[in-house]
Scaffold this active site. Structure first.
Site, PDB file in Angstrom:
ATOM      1  N   ASP A  72       0.782  -1.244   0.000  1.00 62.62           N
ATOM      2  CA  ASP A  72       0.000   0.000   0.000  1.00 62.62           C
ATOM      3  C   ASP A  72       0.810   1.290   0.000  1.00 62.62           C
ATOM      4  O   ASP A  72       0.246   2.374   0.180  1.00 62.62           O
ATOM      5  CB  ASP A  72      -0.957   0.002   1.197  1.00 62.62           C
ATOM      6  CG  ASP A  72      -2.140  -0.927   0.973  1.00 62.62           C
ATOM      7  OD1 ASP A  72      -2.709  -0.889  -0.124  1.00 62.62           O
ATOM      8  OD2 ASP A  72      -2.480  -1.678   1.896  1.00 62.62           O
ATOM      9  N   ASP A 100      -7.225  -3.386  -5.252  1.00 67.11           N
ATOM     10  CA  ASP A 100      -6.735  -2.131  -4.667  1.00 67.11           C
ATOM     11  C   ASP A 100      -5.322  -1.785  -5.161  1.00 67.11           C
ATOM     12  O   ASP A 100      -4.926  -0.625  -5.202  1.00 67.11           O
ATOM     13  CB  ASP A 100      -6.677  -2.213  -3.136  1.00 67.11           C
ATOM     14  CG  ASP A 100      -7.809  -3.001  -2.499  1.00 67.11           C
ATOM     15  OD1 ASP A 100      -8.328  -3.926  -3.142  1.00 67.11           O
ATOM     16  OD2 ASP A 100      -8.156  -2.714  -1.355  1.00 67.11           O
TER      17      ASP A 100
HETATM   18  N1  GLY Z   1      -7.306  -1.080   0.527  1.00 70.40           N
HETATM   19  C1  GLY Z   1      -8.173  -1.557   1.526  1.00 70.40           C
HETATM   20  C2  GLY Z   1      -9.582  -1.125   1.366  1.00 70.40           C
HETATM   21  O1  GLY Z   1     -10.013  -0.669   0.336  1.00 70.40           O
HETATM   22  O2  GLY Z   1     -10.299  -1.260   2.325  1.00 70.40           O
END
Ligand code: GLY
Length: 400
Positions: free
Chosen positions: A116, A181
């Site tokens: 992330d 994501d």
């Molecule tokens: N990237 C984690 C979410 O969208 O909750």
């Protein structure tokens, strides 16, 4: 992140495409800027008074604010919102705050245990680089891209999202889980190539986008949340979910990450197949029978107890921001009108909190993860971030 039209070489497209659009909605934009400033002033005053550097993410049931450590995937959004507030207001008061909360994330550049970092450093350092010409942020951006690249699995052609023993694994036995994501992390890689001249990052981003295009989408153009790969052979081991209602359901935020992510890929590559994918996702979302009239989706399009299922304002905000960018590439389509309608809903009292409530966050009614019992019908710092980004993009489009 802030994308100026001239930086995208799009002035011509926008000028020719705006003739039928509404005039600059100054009052709407200013009202939302004023509201954001009021909430952010309360939020930052609270933090400054504590004498610490804190990073708010959401609120608990007792309304207390949840502050997160710098390795949390959401740590870039609060500094990012400071940059957006600085950009939207032009008020120099926000510059040192944006710098301070951004620079607290310096060591994220070495973080290699999850994917992330694109969110974390993109929203903080990259926005500072763009909005305040913070050239000295370049090294952090490039070093972070280097760290993210260590998660690239060349035989599978993907960046691994979660480690096999960390993240929301459950009992699934994943080897190389990749979540939709992850498309949001590619912007940092594209930018790192632009800043450093090292094409490795660009090539990884393109490979990841192509593999995801091949494996993450269903026939109806909705996407799975998690695809698990064999990192040695690239074989797809499973198509599942972690945060959605079911493996085969349509998790709302996943669709938002996908439409935004492929729009980013088009921005940097000009490869039409990516924009085509964003258009297909648009059709899926906005023709979906379960999308409420106000265009703010339920947390999952297939959640069974509609209309009594929580909405997810974060998905709506992220989608709106992507649509403003798509509208610059395809001004003849109604993407801007749809984005405007989403913002109207989000800015209404149904979603926008009264000043001084909601833990000083702007938007109410988002969902983190219902299967994990986490963050259900709460404010989330990324809902606010994408709302402000969308507002900035709307302003820039209408100014031009
Ligand atoms: N990237 C984690 C979410 O969208 O909750």
């Amino acid at each position: 992140m802030r994308i100026t039209l001239s930086a995208l070489g799009l002035s011509f497209l926008v000028l020719t495409g705006c003739s039928s659009q509404k005039p600059f909605e100054t009052d709407f934009i200013q009202d939302n800027i004023n509201n954001a400033v009021a909430q952010h002033t309360l939020q930052t005053n609270l933090i400054e008074q504590s004498g610490k550097i804190l990073n708010p993410r959401t609120i608990r049931e007792d309304s207390s604010i949840v502050y997160i450590p710098m390795d949390d995937w959401c740590s870039g959004f609060f500094p990012g919102s400071m940059w957006l507030t600085y950009e939207l207001t032009g008020d120099p008061k926000w510059l040192p705050l944006a710098e301070k909360y951004t620079e607290d994330l310096d060591s994220v550049k070495y973080l290699k245990w999850h994917h992330d970092v694109g969110f974390m450093i993109g929203c903080s350092y990259l926005n500072g680089y763009r909005m305040a010409d913070k050239k000295e942020y370049k090294d952090v951006i490039v070093e972070t891209a280097r760290s993210l690249s260590t998660r690239f699995r060349p035989h599978a052609g993907v960046i691994q999202s979660w480690d096999a023993d960390k993240g929301w694994q459950g009992t699934r036995g994943w080897k190389c889980p990749v979540i939709i994501d992850n498309m949001m992390n590619l912007e940092l890689l594209f930018e790192a190539t632009a800043l450093s001249g090292d094409s490795t990052f660009y090539n990884i981003a393109v490979k990841h986008a192509d593999t995801t295009l091949a494996n993450h989408f269903r026939a109806d153009n909705s996407c799975y949340h998690v695809i698990d790969y064999d990192p040695e052979t690239g074989e797809v081991r499973g198509k599942q979910t972690a945060q959605g209602y079911a493996d085969e359901s349509i998790w709302a935020r996943g669709q938002a990450w996908a439409i935004y992510g492929y729009t980013i890929c088009y921005r940097y590559t000009h490869d039409k197949k990516y924009l085509d994918q964003s258009e297909r996702i648009y059709d899926l979302i906005f023709k979906h029978k379960n999308l409420p009239e106000d265009l703010v989706p339920y947390w999952d399009y297939d959640a069974p107890n509609r209309p009594n299922e929580p909405r997810d304002a974060s998905s709506a905000a992220c989608t709106a921001s992507a649509l403003y960018e798509m509208s610059t590439y395809l001004p003849e389509k109604n993407y801007k009108q749809t984005a405007d309608a989403i913002l109207k809903s989000l800015a209404s009292p149904a979603y926008r909190a009264k000043v001084g409530t909601n833990g000083n966050f702007i938007l109410m009614h988002s969902v983190g993860s219902i299967p994990h019992g986490a963050e259900i019908d709460v404010p989330l710092n990324y809902a606010d971030y994408y709302f402000l980004e969308a507002l900035m993009r709307k302003r820039d489009l209408e100014k031009n």
